[in-house]
Design an enzyme around this catalytic site. Structure first.
Site, PDB file in Angstrom:
ATOM      1  N   VAL A  21       0.835  -1.206   0.000  1.00  0.00           N
ATOM      2  CA  VAL A  21       0.000   0.000   0.000  1.00  0.00           C
ATOM      3  C   VAL A  21       0.868   1.253   0.000  1.00  0.00           C
ATOM      4  O   VAL A  21       0.635   2.205  -0.755  1.00  0.00           O
ATOM      5  CB  VAL A  21      -0.944  -0.004   1.220  1.00  0.00           C
ATOM      6  CG1 VAL A  21      -1.630   1.354   1.367  1.00  0.00           C
ATOM      7  CG2 VAL A  21      -1.987  -1.101   1.088  1.00  0.00           C
ATOM      8  N   GLY A  25       1.327   3.855  -2.988  1.00  0.00           N
ATOM      9  CA  GLY A  25       0.967   5.234  -2.685  1.00  0.00           C
ATOM     10  C   GLY A  25       2.009   6.213  -3.193  1.00  0.00           C
ATOM     11  O   GLY A  25       1.668   7.329  -3.626  1.00  0.00           O
ATOM     12  N   PHE A  41       5.246  -0.719 -11.099  1.00  0.00           N
ATOM     13  CA  PHE A  41       4.268  -1.450 -10.292  1.00  0.00           C
ATOM     14  C   PHE A  41       4.987  -2.204  -9.183  1.00  0.00           C
ATOM     15  O   PHE A  41       6.221  -2.317  -9.179  1.00  0.00           O
ATOM     16  CB  PHE A  41       3.387  -2.387 -11.134  1.00  0.00           C
ATOM     17  CG  PHE A  41       4.107  -3.502 -11.837  1.00  0.00           C
ATOM     18  CD1 PHE A  41       4.312  -4.723 -11.217  1.00  0.00           C
ATOM     19  CD2 PHE A  41       4.550  -3.339 -13.143  1.00  0.00           C
ATOM     20  CE1 PHE A  41       4.959  -5.768 -11.868  1.00  0.00           C
ATOM     21  CE2 PHE A  41       5.201  -4.378 -13.809  1.00  0.00           C
ATOM     22  CZ  PHE A  41       5.406  -5.594 -13.167  1.00  0.00           C
ATOM     23  N   ASP A  72      14.406 -12.810   3.671  1.00  0.00           N
ATOM     24  CA  ASP A  72      13.426 -12.656   2.585  1.00  0.00           C
ATOM     25  C   ASP A  72      12.141 -13.443   2.800  1.00  0.00           C
ATOM     26  O   ASP A  72      11.473 -13.811   1.841  1.00  0.00           O
ATOM     27  CB  ASP A  72      14.055 -13.057   1.252  1.00  0.00           C
ATOM     28  CG  ASP A  72      14.456 -14.523   1.205  1.00  0.00           C
ATOM     29  OD1 ASP A  72      14.564 -15.154   2.276  1.00  0.00           O
ATOM     30  OD2 ASP A  72      14.668 -15.044   0.098  1.00  0.00           O
ATOM     31  N   LYS A 112      25.998 -10.332 -11.055  1.00  0.00           N
ATOM     32  CA  LYS A 112      26.391 -11.687 -10.672  1.00  0.00           C
ATOM     33  C   LYS A 112      26.958 -12.440 -11.877  1.00  0.00           C
ATOM     34  O   LYS A 112      26.638 -12.114 -13.021  1.00  0.00           O
ATOM     35  CB  LYS A 112      25.174 -12.448 -10.114  1.00  0.00           C
ATOM     36  CG  LYS A 112      24.772 -12.019  -8.708  1.00  0.00           C
ATOM     37  CD  LYS A 112      23.720 -12.960  -8.148  1.00  0.00           C
ATOM     38  CE  LYS A 112      23.405 -12.650  -6.699  1.00  0.00           C
ATOM     39  NZ  LYS A 112      22.450 -13.624  -6.122  1.00  0.00           N
ATOM     40  N   GLU A 139      12.776  -8.093   2.492  1.00  0.00           N
ATOM     41  CA  GLU A 139      13.686  -7.788   1.383  1.00  0.00           C
ATOM     42  C   GLU A 139      12.908  -7.118   0.261  1.00  0.00           C
ATOM     43  O   GLU A 139      11.845  -7.590  -0.141  1.00  0.00           O
ATOM     44  CB  GLU A 139      14.360  -9.052   0.846  1.00  0.00           C
ATOM     45  CG  GLU A 139      15.371  -8.759  -0.261  1.00  0.00           C
ATOM     46  CD  GLU A 139      15.985 -10.011  -0.838  1.00  0.00           C
ATOM     47  OE1 GLU A 139      17.172 -10.262  -0.580  1.00  0.00           O
ATOM     48  OE2 GLU A 139      15.270 -10.760  -1.540  1.00  0.00           O
ATOM     49  N   ALA A 151      15.195 -12.606 -14.917  1.00  0.00           N
ATOM     50  CA  ALA A 151      15.276 -13.263 -13.613  1.00  0.00           C
ATOM     51  C   ALA A 151      14.172 -14.292 -13.427  1.00  0.00           C
ATOM     52  O   ALA A 151      14.384 -15.349 -12.822  1.00  0.00           O
ATOM     53  CB  ALA A 151      15.213 -12.213 -12.503  1.00  0.00           C
ATOM     54  N   THR A 152      12.977 -14.003 -13.952  1.00  0.00           N
ATOM     55  CA  THR A 152      11.863 -14.948 -13.845  1.00  0.00           C
ATOM     56  C   THR A 152      12.150 -16.228 -14.616  1.00  0.00           C
ATOM     57  O   THR A 152      11.899 -17.336 -14.119  1.00  0.00           O
ATOM     58  CB  THR A 152      10.570 -14.294 -14.370  1.00  0.00           C
ATOM     59  OG1 THR A 152      10.293 -13.109 -13.614  1.00  0.00           O
ATOM     60  CG2 THR A 152       9.388 -15.248 -14.245  1.00  0.00           C
ATOM     61  N   HIS A 155      14.940 -18.156 -12.845  1.00  0.00           N
ATOM     62  CA  HIS A 155      14.442 -18.789 -11.628  1.00  0.00           C
ATOM     63  C   HIS A 155      13.685 -20.078 -11.954  1.00  0.00           C
ATOM     64  O   HIS A 155      13.826 -21.087 -11.255  1.00  0.00           O
ATOM     65  CB  HIS A 155      13.522 -17.807 -10.893  1.00  0.00           C
ATOM     66  CG  HIS A 155      13.013 -18.313  -9.584  1.00  0.00           C
ATOM     67  ND1 HIS A 155      13.813 -18.448  -8.473  1.00  0.00           N
ATOM     68  CD2 HIS A 155      11.768 -18.734  -9.203  1.00  0.00           C
ATOM     69  CE1 HIS A 155      13.093 -18.919  -7.466  1.00  0.00           C
ATOM     70  NE2 HIS A 155      11.850 -19.101  -7.883  1.00  0.00           N
TER      71      HIS A 155
END
Length: 223
Positions: A21, A25, A41, A72, A112, A139, A151-152, A155
């Site tokens: 939130v 904001g 976002f 995390d 990295k 985190e 990264a997605t 992963h």
């Protein structure tokens, strides 16, 4: 061992909800001022119990040290359009009084070996419970859309290969990471043009959705 995981994770979920939130904001404030928002976002999640247990084994984390040693469990991700926006967001977070930054890791300037890029911030955040205040670790990862796409994918592949990527695949991932970063650099070069175009689009959209003219005919029951 922790007997009631739902009870243990409750403050972490509350922290994620509150931080989403607050971060959203910040974006809304930029929009209200008709300024470019460095935040595109925000997403957030609490690490699943099975993932926590797996990491405890892998990192040799003792149950009585879980809250201190696993940073995390509560995770937020802030997506930005431009690399420059990432550092703007970092500066904004440094100025906040409702959280304490404990650690920063810049994997953009210090990429990295895998090609991973992102900016990580570990914070201490106070959650107000009926039993009093509880300060927990969270985190925040800040990255561009291109960095997040890479990264997605990486992963997902990591689940299949458990980090031991075939040499050819590893090389392809590194090249893809560099390609994504080149895209970010190209977008940064023309960011002023992009922001101007987005402002024009937002203005046009707002005028198209403006309320009907005040002189329009009223419904019969209001005449």
């Amino acid at each position: 061992m922790i007997e009631n995981w739902q009870h243990f994770l409750l403050p972490y979920q509350q922290a994620v909800n509150e931080l989403k939130v607050k971060l959203r904001g910040m974006r809304k404030q930029y929009q209200d001022e008709e300024q470019h928002s460095p935040i595109e976002f925000v997403t957030g999640r609490v690490k699943p119990v099975e993932s926590i247990k797996e990491k405890m084994v892998r990192r040799h984390v003792q149950p009585d040290r879980l809250e201190q040693d696993m940073q995390d469990i509560a995770g937020l991700r802030i997506m930005c359009q431009f690399v420059e926006d990432i550092y703007k967001v970092v500066d904004l977070l440094r100025q906040r009084s409702d959280m304490t930054i404990l650690e920063e890791r810049d994997y953009i300037s210090n990429v990295k070996p895998s090609g991973y890029r992102s900016y990580h911030i570990v914070i201490e955040y106070p959650v107000q419970l009926i039993t009093g205040e509880k300060r927990i670790l969270a985190e925040i990862q800040i990255r561009t859309l291109a960095m997040n796409f890479w990264a997605t994918i990486e992963h997902s592949l990591n689940y299949k290969y458990q980090g031991a990527f075939p040499e050819e695949l590893s090389a392809r991932l590194q090249r893809a990471a560099e390609a994504a970063f080149r895209l970010d650099n190209e977008m940064s070069e023309i960011r002023e043009e992009i922001k101007e175009a987005q402002n024009l689009f937002s203005y046009k959209k707002s005028t198209q959705t403006a309320p009907a003219d005040a002189g329009a005919a009223k419904p019969k029951e209001q005449e």
